[in-house]
Design an enzyme around this catalytic site. Structure first.
Site, PDB file in Angstrom:
ATOM      1  N   GLU A 193      31.821  84.265  47.442  1.00 11.26           N
ATOM      2  CA  GLU A 193      30.479  84.256  46.857  1.00 11.26           C
ATOM      3  C   GLU A 193      30.465  85.139  45.612  1.00 11.26           C
ATOM      4  O   GLU A 193      29.580  85.971  45.419  1.00 11.26           O
ATOM      5  CB  GLU A 193      29.447  84.729  47.885  1.00 11.26           C
ATOM      6  CG  GLU A 193      29.441  83.913  49.164  1.00 11.26           C
ATOM      7  CD  GLU A 193      28.369  84.318  50.157  1.00 11.26           C
ATOM      8  OE1 GLU A 193      27.386  84.989  49.742  1.00 11.26           O
ATOM      9  OE2 GLU A 193      28.487  83.972  51.344  1.00 11.26           O
ATOM     10  N   GLU A 212      28.403  87.419  58.251  1.00 13.03           N
ATOM     11  CA  GLU A 212      27.766  88.740  58.216  1.00 13.03           C
ATOM     12  C   GLU A 212      27.466  89.311  59.603  1.00 13.03           C
ATOM     13  O   GLU A 212      26.357  89.762  59.883  1.00 13.03           O
ATOM     14  CB  GLU A 212      26.493  88.670  57.371  1.00 13.03           C
ATOM     15  CG  GLU A 212      26.769  88.270  55.929  1.00 13.03           C
ATOM     16  CD  GLU A 212      25.520  88.193  55.061  1.00 13.03           C
ATOM     17  OE1 GLU A 212      24.426  88.549  55.546  1.00 13.03           O
ATOM     18  OE2 GLU A 212      25.638  87.774  53.907  1.00 13.03           O
TER      19      GLU A 212
END
Length: 376
Positions: free
Chosen positions: A267, A162
């Site tokens: 995910e 991220e």
């Protein structure tokens, strides 16, 4: 949508309607890892309670269904090095041991992330930001210590997680502010030094968003231009019934694959609940007040919504199968609905149903919709 695809979707929908509210007996189902064994790896994120043996029913499901696992939290920096120079590998060791005992492809998550970092990481004893050299040294020590410990055992690492901002190209994290944009390059360099044979990934959310997709491509290209190895990109795939654009998803799969890296859903979950704001983001720091309108299925999930979830998963897997030559792995973020993080994010205390298995570890309509694509 073309005629063939429309007919295929209609067949799956009819099948789901026939199934109705009844759940199939799990013992009669072919495991996901067998269904997709000629396509891509399929797996789940595991928490410490599971790999420490406290949830045997879920562990049995994992052994049956999956051939790859990723650490949900036990390999994040705050877990591994809560105090500077003091490492706690107990949970991580159990996670790796479980994967080895069951012949699984093991993924470590994550080496460098702005969130879930220990309090000491970015500051000195006086509480001021450390220098660039100090933070680089701390990063190198952490990566070398962790990756070297599992060299030859952990097959792949989410090296950086991220790093892309929701507005700017790179997130203005402490890593970026103190070290500069090259902190990503350094992280991959240190990971490669520690284990040249492990696959190295960049992982991020909302990668079907055009801005974030292009930023992800820039990250890949920047590393390659500097001669730094990157083997794959993880699309986190935290989607929802109201915000899953399959056209943009397919565009991202194709464009990332053009960068000569593996493409993975890392995910995956699809929430059935409304998002609290119009601007959707998987930034973990979000926290909204619990309201009845945001928790509409607190007792049970209506059959009609379960069917919508199944159709959403079916559409997603149609794209994955179409581009199976580009996909290395599909990993669900959790094993069953009951232990999914979506029950508490971004609103604590909700009841969500985002995975293929319900709270009793039984396969849902969504499971049926996915496996039916290959059975056909």
């Amino acid at each position: 949508m073309n005629k063939d695809k429309s007919l295929k979707s209609l067949r799956v929908l009819l099948m789901l309607l026939l199934v109705g509210c009844a759940q199939p007996q799990h013992d009669s189902e072919v495991p996901l890892k067998e269904v997709f064994k000629e396509k891509f790896l399929v797996g789940a994120a595991l928490n410490a309670d599971q790999t420490n043996g406290q949830q045997p029913a879920e562990l049995a499901l994992v052994k049956r269904e999956f051939n790859t696992i990723v650490a949900e939290n036990c390999m994040k920096m705050e877990s591994l090095q809560p105090e500077q120079g003091v490492f706690d590998f107990k949970d991580a060791d159990n996670f790796v041991r479980f994967g080895e005992e069951n012949g699984m492809f093991i993924v470590g998550h994550t080496l460098v992330w702005h969130s879930q970092a220990p309090d000491w990481l970015f500051v000195d004893e006086a509480g001021n930001d450390v220098s660039r050299d100090t933070l680089v040294a701390r990063m190198r020590n952490h990566i070398h210590t962790v990756v070297s410990r599992y060299k030859g055992r952990v097959h792949a690492w989410d090296v950086v997680n991220e790093a892309i901002g929701d507005q700017e190209t790179l997130r203005r994290s402490k890593w970026q502010q103190i070290i500069g944009d090259d902190y990503i390059q350094l992280a991959f360099q240190f990971a490669n030094e520690a284990d040249p044979d492990a696959e190295l990934y960049y992982n991020d959310y909302s990668m079907l968003n055009p801005h974030r997709r292009e930023s992800g491509i820039q990250v890949i290209q920047s590393l390659k231009e500097k001669g730094i190895r990157i083997d794959g990109i993880g699309m986190q795939a935290h989607y929802g019934l109201d915000y899953l654009d399959l056209n943009e998803f397919e565009e991202s799969v194709v464009k990332f694959a053009e960068q000569d890296v593996k493409v993975m859903l890392t995910e995956l979950d699809i929430t059935v609940l409304p998002f609290p704001t119009k601007e959707m983001s998987a930034e973990i720091s979000q926290n909204y007040e619990l309201k009845a309108t945001l928790n509409p299925y607190n007792e049970t999930l209506p059959d009609s919504v379960g069917t919508k979830l199944a159709i959403a998963y079916q559409g997603l897997f149609e794209v994955l199968l179409k581009h199976q030559d580009k996909i290395g792995r599909v990993t669900f973020w959790g094993v069953n609905d009951g232990q999914s993080w979506r029950n508490n994010w971004p609103v604590k205390g909700r009841k969500d149903y985002p995975l293929l298995f319900d709270r009793d570890n039984a396969p849902k309509k969504a499971f049926q919709s996915v496996v039916s694509l290959v059975k056909e």
